[in-house]
Design an enzyme around this catalytic site. Structure first.
Site, PDB file in Angstrom:
ATOM      1  N   LYS A  30     -61.773  -8.169   3.216  1.00  0.00           N
ATOM      2  CA  LYS A  30     -60.313  -8.008   3.048  1.00  0.00           C
ATOM      3  C   LYS A  30     -59.880  -6.600   3.475  1.00  0.00           C
ATOM      4  CE  LYS A  30     -58.472  -6.810  -1.107  1.00  0.00           C
ATOM      5  NZ  LYS A  30     -57.506  -5.707  -1.186  1.00  0.00           N
ATOM      6  N   ASN A  31     -60.549  -5.593   2.934  1.00  0.00           N
ATOM      7  CA  ASN A  31     -60.056  -4.228   3.163  1.00  0.00           C
ATOM      8  C   ASN A  31     -60.363  -3.701   4.556  1.00  0.00           C
ATOM      9  OD1 ASN A  31     -58.833  -4.202   0.717  1.00  0.00           O
ATOM     10  ND2 ASN A  31     -60.396  -2.972  -0.322  1.00  0.00           N
ATOM     11  N   ARG A 100     -49.670  -3.179  -1.271  1.00  0.00           N
ATOM     12  CA  ARG A 100     -49.580  -1.749  -1.007  1.00  0.00           C
ATOM     13  C   ARG A 100     -50.115  -1.365   0.371  1.00  0.00           C
ATOM     14  NH1 ARG A 100     -51.064   2.598  -2.231  1.00  0.00           N
ATOM     15  NH2 ARG A 100     -49.441   3.912  -3.081  1.00  0.00           N
ATOM     16  N   CYS A 124     -48.850   1.275  -8.903  1.00  0.00           N
ATOM     17  CA  CYS A 124     -49.236  -0.093  -9.199  1.00  0.00           C
ATOM     18  C   CYS A 124     -50.053  -0.077 -10.465  1.00  0.00           C
ATOM     19  CB  CYS A 124     -49.954  -0.751  -8.038  1.00  0.00           C
ATOM     20  SG  CYS A 124     -51.631  -0.221  -7.879  1.00  0.00           S
ATOM     21  N   ARG A 129     -51.237   6.137  -7.302  1.00  0.00           N
ATOM     22  CA  ARG A 129     -51.566   5.879  -5.904  1.00  0.00           C
ATOM     23  C   ARG A 129     -50.593   6.552  -4.931  1.00  0.00           C
ATOM     24  NH1 ARG A 129     -53.675  -0.218  -5.268  1.00  0.00           N
ATOM     25  NH2 ARG A 129     -54.882   0.718  -3.601  1.00  0.00           N
ATOM     26  N   ILE A 131     -49.150   8.789  -1.685  1.00  0.00           N
ATOM     27  CA  ILE A 131     -49.389   8.702  -0.229  1.00  0.00           C
ATOM     28  C   ILE A 131     -49.114  10.053   0.442  1.00  0.00           C
ATOM     29  CG2 ILE A 131     -49.007   6.218   0.115  1.00  0.00           C
ATOM     30  CD1 ILE A 131     -46.150   7.055   1.046  1.00  0.00           C
ATOM     31  N   ASP A 132     -49.110  11.123  -0.395  1.00  0.00           N
ATOM     32  CA  ASP A 132     -48.829  12.458   0.134  1.00  0.00           C
ATOM     33  C   ASP A 132     -49.789  12.842   1.262  1.00  0.00           C
ATOM     34  OD1 ASP A 132     -50.501  12.340  -2.343  1.00  0.00           O
ATOM     35  OD2 ASP A 132     -51.000  14.380  -1.720  1.00  0.00           O
ATOM     36  N   GLN A 133     -51.040  12.395   1.191  1.00  0.00           N
ATOM     37  CA  GLN A 133     -52.021  12.775   2.211  1.00  0.00           C
ATOM     38  C   GLN A 133     -51.751  12.072   3.548  1.00  0.00           C
ATOM     39  OE1 GLN A 133     -54.477  15.297   1.644  1.00  0.00           O
ATOM     40  NE2 GLN A 133     -52.901  15.467   0.067  1.00  0.00           N
ATOM     41  N   THR A 170     -59.195   9.731   0.741  1.00  0.00           N
ATOM     42  CA  THR A 170     -58.367   8.531   0.647  1.00  0.00           C
ATOM     43  C   THR A 170     -58.720   7.534   1.758  1.00  0.00           C
ATOM     44  OG1 THR A 170     -56.123   7.734   1.151  1.00  0.00           O
ATOM     45  CG2 THR A 170     -56.512  10.065   1.539  1.00  0.00           C
ATOM     46  N   VAL A 171     -58.901   6.283   1.365  1.00  0.00           N
ATOM     47  CA  VAL A 171     -59.307   5.251   2.315  1.00  0.00           C
ATOM     48  C   VAL A 171     -58.158   4.932   3.275  1.00  0.00           C
ATOM     49  CG1 VAL A 171     -60.029   2.822   2.533  1.00  0.00           C
ATOM     50  CG2 VAL A 171     -61.043   4.288   0.757  1.00  0.00           C
ATOM     51  N   THR A 172     -57.033   4.454   2.738  1.00  0.00           N
ATOM     52  CA  THR A 172     -55.939   4.089   3.649  1.00  0.00           C
ATOM     53  C   THR A 172     -55.309   5.339   4.288  1.00  0.00           C
ATOM     54  OG1 THR A 172     -54.506   3.858   1.711  1.00  0.00           O
ATOM     55  CG2 THR A 172     -55.342   1.831   2.684  1.00  0.00           C
ATOM     56  N   ASP A 311     -64.027  -0.640  -6.915  1.00  0.00           N
ATOM     57  CA  ASP A 311     -63.700  -2.073  -6.837  1.00  0.00           C
ATOM     58  C   ASP A 311     -64.764  -2.956  -7.491  1.00  0.00           C
ATOM     59  OD1 ASP A 311     -61.409  -1.366  -5.531  1.00  0.00           O
ATOM     60  OD2 ASP A 311     -62.113  -1.895  -3.529  1.00  0.00           O
ATOM     61  N   ILE A 333     -61.792   7.197  -9.766  1.00  0.00           N
ATOM     62  CA  ILE A 333     -60.893   7.071  -8.613  1.00  0.00           C
ATOM     63  C   ILE A 333     -59.453   6.778  -9.059  1.00  0.00           C
ATOM     64  CG2 ILE A 333     -60.476   5.875  -6.410  1.00  0.00           C
ATOM     65  CD1 ILE A 333     -63.124   7.419  -6.431  1.00  0.00           C
ATOM     66  N   ARG A 403     -55.255 -12.794  -4.027  1.00  0.00           N
ATOM     67  CA  ARG A 403     -54.955 -11.742  -3.052  1.00  0.00           C
ATOM     68  C   ARG A 403     -56.226 -11.317  -2.329  1.00  0.00           C
ATOM     69  NH1 ARG A 403     -53.006  -6.672  -5.221  1.00  0.00           N
ATOM     70  NH2 ARG A 403     -53.515  -6.231  -3.071  1.00  0.00           N
TER      71      ARG A 403
HETATM   72  N1  EPU Z   1     -54.445   9.523  -3.380  1.00  0.00           N
HETATM   73  C1  EPU Z   1     -53.564  10.562  -3.421  1.00  0.00           C
HETATM   74  N2  EPU Z   1     -52.785  10.802  -2.321  1.00  0.00           N
HETATM   75  C2  EPU Z   1     -52.870  10.062  -1.190  1.00  0.00           C
HETATM   76  C3  EPU Z   1     -53.767   8.981  -1.163  1.00  0.00           C
HETATM   77  C4  EPU Z   1     -54.553   8.740  -2.270  1.00  0.00           C
HETATM   78  O1  EPU Z   1     -53.462  11.260  -4.432  1.00  0.00           O
HETATM   79  O2  EPU Z   1     -52.129  10.336  -0.229  1.00  0.00           O
HETATM   80  C5  EPU Z   1     -55.297   9.231  -4.543  1.00  0.00           C
HETATM   81  C6  EPU Z   1     -55.005   7.872  -5.177  1.00  0.00           C
HETATM   82  O3  EPU Z   1     -53.938   7.938  -6.091  1.00  0.00           O
HETATM   83  C7  EPU Z   1     -56.331   7.531  -5.831  1.00  0.00           C
HETATM   84  C8  EPU Z   1     -57.351   8.165  -4.875  1.00  0.00           C
HETATM   85  O4  EPU Z   1     -56.634   9.117  -4.106  1.00  0.00           O
HETATM   86  O5  EPU Z   1     -56.410   8.149  -7.094  1.00  0.00           O
HETATM   87  C9  EPU Z   1     -58.042   7.192  -3.947  1.00  0.00           C
HETATM   88  O6  EPU Z   1     -57.075   6.337  -3.352  1.00  0.00           O
HETATM   89  P1  EPU Z   1     -57.239   5.702  -1.894  1.00  0.00           P
HETATM   90  O7  EPU Z   1     -56.102   6.196  -1.064  1.00  0.00           O
HETATM   91  O8  EPU Z   1     -58.611   5.893  -1.388  1.00  0.00           O
HETATM   92  O9  EPU Z   1     -57.012   4.158  -2.215  1.00  0.00           O
HETATM   93  P2  EPU Z   1     -56.260   3.151  -1.251  1.00  0.00           P
HETATM   94  O10 EPU Z   1     -56.518   3.536   0.136  1.00  0.00           O
HETATM   95  O11 EPU Z   1     -54.870   2.977  -1.708  1.00  0.00           O
HETATM   96  C10 EPU Z   1     -58.270   1.507  -0.913  1.00  0.00           C
HETATM   97  C11 EPU Z   1     -58.525   0.046  -1.149  1.00  0.00           C
HETATM   98  C12 EPU Z   1     -58.639  -0.216  -2.648  1.00  0.00           C
HETATM   99  C13 EPU Z   1     -59.796   0.636  -3.180  1.00  0.00           C
HETATM  100  C14 EPU Z   1     -59.554   2.121  -2.846  1.00  0.00           C
HETATM  101  C15 EPU Z   1     -60.694   3.020  -3.260  1.00  0.00           C
HETATM  102  C16 EPU Z   1     -57.460  -1.021   0.722  1.00  0.00           C
HETATM  103  C17 EPU Z   1     -56.356  -1.866   1.239  1.00  0.00           C
HETATM  104  N3  EPU Z   1     -57.425  -0.734  -0.578  1.00  0.00           N
HETATM  105  O12 EPU Z   1     -57.042   1.794  -1.573  1.00  0.00           O
HETATM  106  O13 EPU Z   1     -58.943  -1.595  -2.816  1.00  0.00           O
HETATM  107  O14 EPU Z   1     -59.894   0.491  -4.575  1.00  0.00           O
HETATM  108  O15 EPU Z   1     -59.344   2.271  -1.426  1.00  0.00           O
HETATM  109  O16 EPU Z   1     -61.875   2.618  -2.664  1.00  0.00           O
HETATM  110  O17 EPU Z   1     -58.360  -0.660   1.460  1.00  0.00           O
HETATM  111  C18 EPU Z   1     -59.058  -3.617  -3.999  1.00  0.00           C
HETATM  112  O18 EPU Z   1     -59.521  -4.146  -2.970  1.00  0.00           O
HETATM  113  O19 EPU Z   1     -59.052  -4.189  -5.116  1.00  0.00           O
HETATM  114  C19 EPU Z   1     -58.492  -2.267  -3.913  1.00  0.00           C
HETATM  115  C20 EPU Z   1     -57.657  -1.772  -4.836  1.00  0.00           C
END
Ligand code: EPU
Length: 433
Positions: A30-31, A100, A124, A129, A131-133, A170-172, A311, A333, A403
């Site tokens: 999925k991811n 998201r 959420c 979560r 998105i500042d980065q 951050t992953v996304t 996860d 996380i 989902r």
């Molecule tokens: N964060 C920030 N600022 C940013 C981005 C992230 O402070 O600009 C923080 C977040 O609040 C969090 C941490 O950094 O505390 C990590 O967040 P990340 O951005 O890595 O999470 P994500 O990209 O939103 C993806 C997966 C999630 C998975 C996380 C961590 C996708 C679509 N989603 O989310 O998957 O838990 O990485 O590995 O790839 C799931 O599949 O159930 C799921 C939630």
């Protein structure tokens, strides 16, 4: 099975106590699918993606791409995307509300149109979560950012390469940056990037489109190109689905073959399963998980890849509830990812959460109950609990599960679980299995 008491979305009914045995095919990730599908916006050429899982999230991604003008042709797990007609830089609000990961549209739209208008995702249930980065990278690349009326507006005259060290991994955020900078002529350097297998799968696709991306530790060097080709790619298997089914096998004292699972992506999870007694055999194109019971409690702390994945935290909370002894699970996380705990307590688990750590007194026999899904992985932990609980468990609100898991109940019942989807018909007012 028990009488049903509330009228809501679909539920799962599980009769606990059967041992899982057999072979099950792991779906595409999925991811990985979500960023790769949206990367098609970076080109005007036809793109092909294989092994796309049939999930609510991939359906939402389809809606999002079509709303922007792409044409999709779907034949089972084979998706063909024709992005030549993409004519809008504005995502509708609905997909962002539902999913998201829609924020992943920002990078590709900015690259394609030099502007993007995307609904601001709220927090959420698992955390704020931010998105500042993501926005930092867009800004350094030349975008003006304006957030108003719930929308993020990005606009750039020219886009330039970037050197940036992420303040959090951050992953996304890494994926958005890789997509934008792959389409940006010149050389960028990103430090402290996420290295999840899904990020690497996206990077492979971007390279096949004409970018060059090299990783050295947590540093990524990106040589972008204004012209990117279409892609033809097969998704990696879903390591979280595989991990969830591996836990299911161990929990039930089972013997399950995970066909197509990639053990290279699952070190931390397989290590923890082995530590508490699971027998793991790595075969050609499959992992076998057999068990004669859980032998030890565990201590787990979630971390970025290659650490233990957040996860899989909820699923291991269920496992630790019946492990002999006291376990400890720390969630590093997301700040609010213990919502399954209250539901597991209703099934008899003895868990105390203090700050970011769950203290679990194991060896509890769980009992079936009516429980509610709060998020995707929490739902999976409740299904797992239902498999070992005495009597009937009803897991409500399983749209969360839908989902991210492809027909989980079908896969589990093929392994011998007694599990069925319960549908409520508004028209007839009747439940059916
Ligand atoms: N964060 C920030 N600022 C940013 C981005 C992230 O402070 O600009 C923080 C977040 O609040 C969090 C941490 O950094 O505390 C990590 O967040 P990340 O951005 O890595 O999470 P994500 O990209 O939103 C993806 C997966 C999630 C998975 C996380 C961590 C996708 C679509 N989603 O989310 O998957 O838990 O990485 O590995 O790839 C799931 O599949 O159930 C799921 C939630």
């Amino acid at each position: 099975m028990n009488a049903i008491s509330s009228l809501d979305s679909e539920s799962l009914l599980i009769e606990g106590g059967t041992r899982l045995e057999g072979a099950v095919r792991i779906s595409g990730s999925k991811n990985a699918s979500l960023p790769i599908l949206i990367a098609s916006l970076l080109t005007s050429e036809r793109c092909t993606l294989k092994e796309v899982p049939d999930l609510l999230d991939t359906k939402t991604m389809r809606e999002l791409l079509e709303s922007l003008g792409a044409t999709l042709n779907i034949a089972g797990k084979l998706w063909e995307i024709d992005p030549s007609g993409v004519n809008s830089f504005q995502t509708p609000e609905e997909p962002v509300r539902k999913m998201r990961a829609s924020v992943l549209a920002m990078g590709p739209l900015l690259a394609r149109f030099k502007k993007a208008l995307v609904a601001m995702p709220g927090g959420c249930s698992i955390g704020v979560r931010g998105i500042d980065q993501h926005l930092k990278v867009f800004q350094l690349s030349g975008a003006n950012i304006n957030i108003s009326h719930g929308y993020i507006s990005l606009e750039a005259k020219i886009l330039k390469p970037v050197e940036y060290t992420f303040e959090v991994i951050t992953v996304t955020g890494t994926e958005n940056a890789l997509m934008l900078l792959s389409a940006c002529e010149g050389q960028s350097v990103l430090k402290n990037v996420a290295l999840e297998p899904e990020v690497i799968d996206l990077a492979k696709v971007l390279c096949s489109m004409g970018a060059e991306i090299y990783f050295e530790g947590r540093t990524a060097l990106i040589k972008g190109s204004e012209y990117l080709r279409g892609f033809d790619h097969t998704l990696i298997p879903d390591r979280i689905e595989a991990g969830t089914l591996a836990v299911a096998s161990h929990l039930t004292g089972g013997d399950v073959l995970l066909l197509g699972a990639n053990p290279e992506h699952m070190h931390a999870v397989l290590e923890k399963l082995a530590e508490c007694g699971a027998k793991i055999s790595i075969l050609k194109d499959a992992i076998r998980i057999s068990s004669e019971g859980i032998t030890k409690p565990l201590e787990i702390a979630t971390e970025e890849y290659p650490g233990f994945p957040t996860d899989m935290q909820a699923q291991f909370t269920t496992l630790c509830s019946i492990a002999p002894g006291d376990s400890k699970i720390t969630e590093n996380i997301f700040e609010n990812r213990f919502q399954h705990v209250a539901e597991l307590q209703r099934m008899g688990a003895d868990i105390q959460v203090r700050s970011r750590t769950a203290y679990i007194k194991g060896k509890r026999a769980l009992t079936g109950a009516e429980v509610y899904s709060t998020d995707l992985r929490a739902s999976a932990s409740l299904v797992l609990a239902g498999l070992i609980a005495k009597g009937t468990t009803i897991v409500r609100d399983i749209y969360h599960l839908d989902r991210g898991y492809e027909a989980l109940e079908v896969k589990l019942s093929s392994l011998g679980a007694r599990i069925a989807r319960l549908r409520y018909s508004n028209q007839s007012g009747a439940f059916s299995l």
